[in-house]
Motif scaffolding. Structure first.
Motif, short mmCIF file in Angstrom:
data_model
loop_
_atom_site.label_atom_id
_atom_site.label_comp_id
_atom_site.label_asym_id
_atom_site.label_seq_id
_atom_site.Cartn_x
_atom_site.Cartn_y
_atom_site.Cartn_z
N GLY A 26 10.81 19.15 19.07
CA GLY A 26 9.45 19.48 19.44
C GLY A 26 8.43 18.57 18.77
N GLU A 27 7.20 18.65 19.23
CA GLU A 27 6.10 17.87 18.65
C GLU A 27 5.33 18.77 17.70
OE1 GLU A 27 2.27 15.11 20.00
OE2 GLU A 27 3.90 15.53 21.41
N LEU A 28 5.67 18.67 16.44
CA LEU A 28 5.07 19.49 15.39
C LEU A 28 4.57 18.58 14.27
CD1 LEU A 28 7.89 22.18 15.17
CD2 LEU A 28 5.60 22.53 16.12
N PRO A 29 3.45 18.93 13.63
CA PRO A 29 2.94 18.08 12.54
C PRO A 29 3.94 18.02 11.39
CG PRO A 29 1.78 20.19 12.59
CD PRO A 29 2.59 20.11 13.84
N LEU A 30 4.15 16.82 10.88
CA LEU A 30 5.06 16.60 9.76
C LEU A 30 4.24 16.52 8.47
CD1 LEU A 30 8.13 15.83 9.21
CD2 LEU A 30 7.27 13.51 8.99
N GLU A 31 4.67 17.29 7.49
CA GLU A 31 3.93 17.34 6.23
C GLU A 31 4.84 17.01 5.05
OE1 GLU A 31 2.22 20.92 3.55
OE2 GLU A 31 1.27 20.75 5.51
N ILE A 32 4.38 16.11 4.18
CA ILE A 32 5.04 15.81 2.91
C ILE A 32 4.18 16.43 1.82
CG2 ILE A 32 5.88 14.02 1.37
CD1 ILE A 32 6.03 12.14 3.73
N ARG A 33 4.82 17.24 0.98
CA ARG A 33 4.05 18.08 0.06
C ARG A 33 4.67 18.09 -1.34
NH1 ARG A 33 0.68 22.32 1.43
NH2 ARG A 33 0.29 23.88 -0.18
N ALA A 34 3.82 18.04 -2.36
CA ALA A 34 4.30 18.22 -3.73
C ALA A 34 4.80 19.64 -3.89
CB ALA A 34 3.18 17.94 -4.74
N ALA A 35 6.03 19.81 -4.41
CA ALA A 35 6.63 21.14 -4.52
C ALA A 35 6.60 21.70 -5.94
CB ALA A 35 8.07 21.09 -4.01
N ASN A 36 6.18 20.91 -6.89
CA ASN A 36 5.96 21.41 -8.25
C ASN A 36 4.86 20.59 -8.89
OD1 ASN A 36 7.31 19.02 -8.74
ND2 ASN A 36 8.86 19.88 -10.10
N GLN A 37 4.59 20.86 -10.14
CA GLN A 37 3.42 20.27 -10.79
C GLN A 37 3.72 18.87 -11.34
OE1 GLN A 37 1.61 23.19 -13.24
NE2 GLN A 37 -0.43 22.49 -12.75
N LYS A 38 4.21 18.00 -10.46
CA LYS A 38 4.50 16.62 -10.80
C LYS A 38 3.98 15.73 -9.67
CE LYS A 38 7.17 18.02 -14.27
NZ LYS A 38 6.89 17.75 -15.71
N TRP A 39 3.62 14.48 -10.02
CA TRP A 39 3.08 13.57 -9.00
C TRP A 39 4.18 12.75 -8.34
CZ3 TRP A 39 4.52 8.69 -10.20
CH2 TRP A 39 4.64 8.33 -11.53
N ASN A 40 3.88 12.27 -7.14
CA ASN A 40 4.75 11.38 -6.38
C ASN A 40 3.90 10.27 -5.76
OD1 ASN A 40 7.48 13.04 -6.09
ND2 ASN A 40 5.79 14.47 -5.77
N VAL A 41 4.48 9.09 -5.61
CA VAL A 41 3.83 7.99 -4.89
C VAL A 41 4.81 7.53 -3.81
CG1 VAL A 41 2.76 5.73 -5.02
CG2 VAL A 41 2.58 7.29 -6.96
N ILE A 42 4.38 7.58 -2.55
CA ILE A 42 5.27 7.28 -1.43
C ILE A 42 4.83 6.00 -0.73
CG2 ILE A 42 6.14 8.13 0.79
CD1 ILE A 42 5.66 10.96 -0.31
N GLU A 53 0.84 -1.19 0.00
CA GLU A 53 0.00 0.00 0.00
C GLU A 53 0.88 1.24 0.00
OE1 GLU A 53 -4.29 1.02 1.84
OE2 GLU A 53 -2.83 0.16 3.20
N SER A 54 0.57 2.16 -0.87
CA SER A 54 1.31 3.42 -0.95
C SER A 54 0.31 4.54 -1.23
CB SER A 54 2.39 3.35 -2.03
OG SER A 54 1.82 2.92 -3.26
N VAL A 55 0.80 5.78 -1.15
CA VAL A 55 -0.09 6.93 -1.29
C VAL A 55 0.46 7.87 -2.36
CG1 VAL A 55 -1.22 8.87 -0.15
CG2 VAL A 55 -0.72 6.77 1.14
N GLY A 56 -0.38 8.21 -3.31
CA GLY A 56 0.00 9.14 -4.36
C GLY A 56 -0.33 10.56 -3.96
#
Length: 545
Positions: free
Chosen positions: A519-535, A438-441
């Motif tokens: 510290g306890e801060l929310p971690l965010e993975i974000r697309a940085a340009n107009q291309k897709w990623n699958v993690i 299972e992965s997330v696009g």
């Protein structure tokens, strides 16, 4: 035999059309819809702009099946039967090509002619020009843009409509009706659309919506319009064009605005593209009798089509006010505000985060036919879950409600491997579930758009994360990315790193340096340009000094 009638003889629902929709046109023997060889000239409106050096007349409507059929009968022109056909019975595929005279496409002769391609559209214009002695042709890009925009700088001639709540008064675009129709016909549901209901699923009778100030209909919606402007010339033979520009968005796409360049290959043929004509003259001529007859029959077709539109406009509204509360025994109490309408019931979808990692997080339907605005769900175990509710009736299914969440999510630390599907919040992503992997696009646009300029609306995943360390760290990630994709990692407002993604064809493990803060801060993975990623997964390792 009349060409249209002969096609209906092969159509499974021919009797319905012959006794209803087509009884006043094909069977009546009138001069408009009968497939003889006399051309039907378009209803024209003047388009003039001294600043843009434009002084022409343009067709008020897109060219219809009734008009195109005359051309085929007169010339015997052979349109290649390789159309990417999209209809209620056909999903576009090169393995099952269609043709312009597919029975469903010609069922109503006052819908736009499609499945023809740029060359056939040009051939039609040439035939009409030679037959009438008038300079008919396809539009150039600058002419179409001025006509569609009324010379304004706004996204649409009628206004910006950023939320896309007004466009259904003016155009047939991808909307609530389209989403419901594709779910009904193909068991496919798109996630986004215009926030309104225009009453049509596929292309519809021309002229059904408000015209612009010039009197032009369907400039943005219904079908994309083929132009004669060349986008790309043949490198070996510059006199030949290999790509032509197209304009508008059609019923199948979300509208981006008037000034949105787009193009297709010269040999591409699809059912989402049609065309309208331009008369390269500003001199007003007497309207031919065939055009007047066409207008009269079009009005009858519009009246019938409007009845069908009004039915689709009674789709149930989107459920609102959804709440989810976890109780003893892993039961979840769901409630929402009732949706009014005859025969309304509800379907509930659940996305479950299995703590053992054995079940997919994909959103799946857990129940349908719920009559009341509440439901009690039994979770498989003590995992977090989210819910979405859809309202259904005999007309179709609504858009989904806002998600409601229950359960707690883990707080991850340095040194722990984090599976991508363990996110606690997401935007503009999708679940990829293949062979128990299972992965997330993460997408780079939140809408459904064709080629050309696409809005940049980056997707993201968020996780609970606690770092006991400030300084450099190594991020290991198993990722698959579109070529030249960029990814950002954020801790709250702190940019921890920006890096290139992985290979486009297969997953790969990458190591990159990032900077973490304690510290306890929310971690965010974000697309940085107009291309897709699958993690697939990722983890942090403290850099040893």
């Amino acid at each position: 035999m009349n060409l249209l009638l002969s096609k209906f003889r092969k159509f499974p629902t021919a009797q319905l059309f012959l006794t209803g929709l087509l009884s006043s046109s094909v069977l009546s023997g009138n001069a408009v819809a009968n497939a003889d060889t006399k051309p039907i000239e378009p209803v024209l409106v003047p388009i003039s702009s001294a600043a843009d050096n434009i002084n022409i007349q343009m067709g008020k409507y897109e060219v219809t099946v009734a008009e195109f059929t005359r051309f085929i009968n007169a010339t015997g022109y052979q349109v290649p039967k390789k159309c990417m056909l999209f209809s209620s019975t056909s999903w576009p595929s090169p393995e099952t090509p269609g043709s312009w005279d597919n029975p469903e496409l010609i069922a109503d002769p006052y819908r736009p002619a499609v499945c023809i391609g740029t060359l056939a559209a040009m051939a039609y214009a040439d035939w009409l020009a030679k037959t009438t002695g008038k300079p008919y042709r396809l539009a150039e890009r600058n002419e179409w843009k001025y006509a569609a925009s009324e010379g304004k700088e706004s996204r649409f001639a009628f206004g910006e409509d950023v939320a896309q709540t007004q466009i259904c008064d003016y155009e047939n675009v991808e909307d609530f009706a389209t989403i419901a129709g594709l779910k009904r016909d193909h068991k496919e549901r798109y996630d986004s659309s215009a926030s309104c209901n225009d009453g049509a699923v596929y292309q519809t009778v021309v002229g059904m919506y408000r015209p612009n100030k010039f009197g032009l209909h369907d400039m943005i919606g219904n079908v994309k319009e083929l132009l004669q402007t060349c986008h790309k010339q043949d490198e070996k033979d510059p006199s030949s064009c290999v790509e032509y520009e197209v304009a508008g968005e059609a019923w199948h796409w979300q509208a981006r605005g008037v000034d949105t360049p787009d193009w297709i290959a010269v040999d591409f043929i699809g059912s989402i593209e049609g065309f309208r004509l331009v008369l390269d003259s500003h001199e007003k001529a007497i309207e031919p009798s065939s055009t007047k007859a066409f207008t009269q029959e079009l009005l009858k077709a519009q009246i019938k089509a409007r009845k069908a539109h009004n039915v689709l406009k009674t789709l149930p509204s989107t459920p609102s006010g959804l709440t989810a509360k976890l109780s003893k025994g892993n039961k979840v109490n769901l409630t929402w505000l009732p949706v009014s309408g005859d025969g309304v019931s509800y379907s509930i979808y659940r996305s479950y985060l299995d703590p053992k990692g054995q079940l997919s997080r994909k959103s799946e339907k857990i129940v349908e036919g719920v009559k009341n605005a509440y439901f009690v769900d039994q979770l498989p175990a003590k995992g977090a879950a989210s819910y979405t509710v859809f309202a259904s009736s005999a007309v179709g299914e609504s858009m989904g409600s806002e998600e409601a969440f229950v359960g707690e999510h883990s707080v991850y630390k340095i040194g722990e491997r984090i599976q991508a599907e363990q996110y606690n919040q997401q935007f503009n992503t999708w679940i990829r579930d293949k062979k128990q992997e299972e992965s997330v696009g993460i997408a780079a646009s939140d809408g459904h758009y064709p080629t050309g300029r696409i809005p940049f609306v980056p997707g993201w995943l968020k996780f609970n994360f606690k770092s006991d360390y400030t300084g450099e760290a190594k991020l290991k990630m198993r990722i698959r990315s579109q070529k030249d994709a960029l990814v950002e990692i954020w801790q709250g407002h702190h940019l921890a790193g920006r890096f290139s993604g992985g290979d486009q064809k297969t997953f790969s493990e990458i190591d990159v340096k990032v900077s973490l803060i304690k510290g306890e801060l929310p971690l965010e993975i974000r697309a940085a340009n107009q291309k897709w990623n699958v993690i697939d997964w990722f983890e942090f390792e403290r850099e040893e000094k």
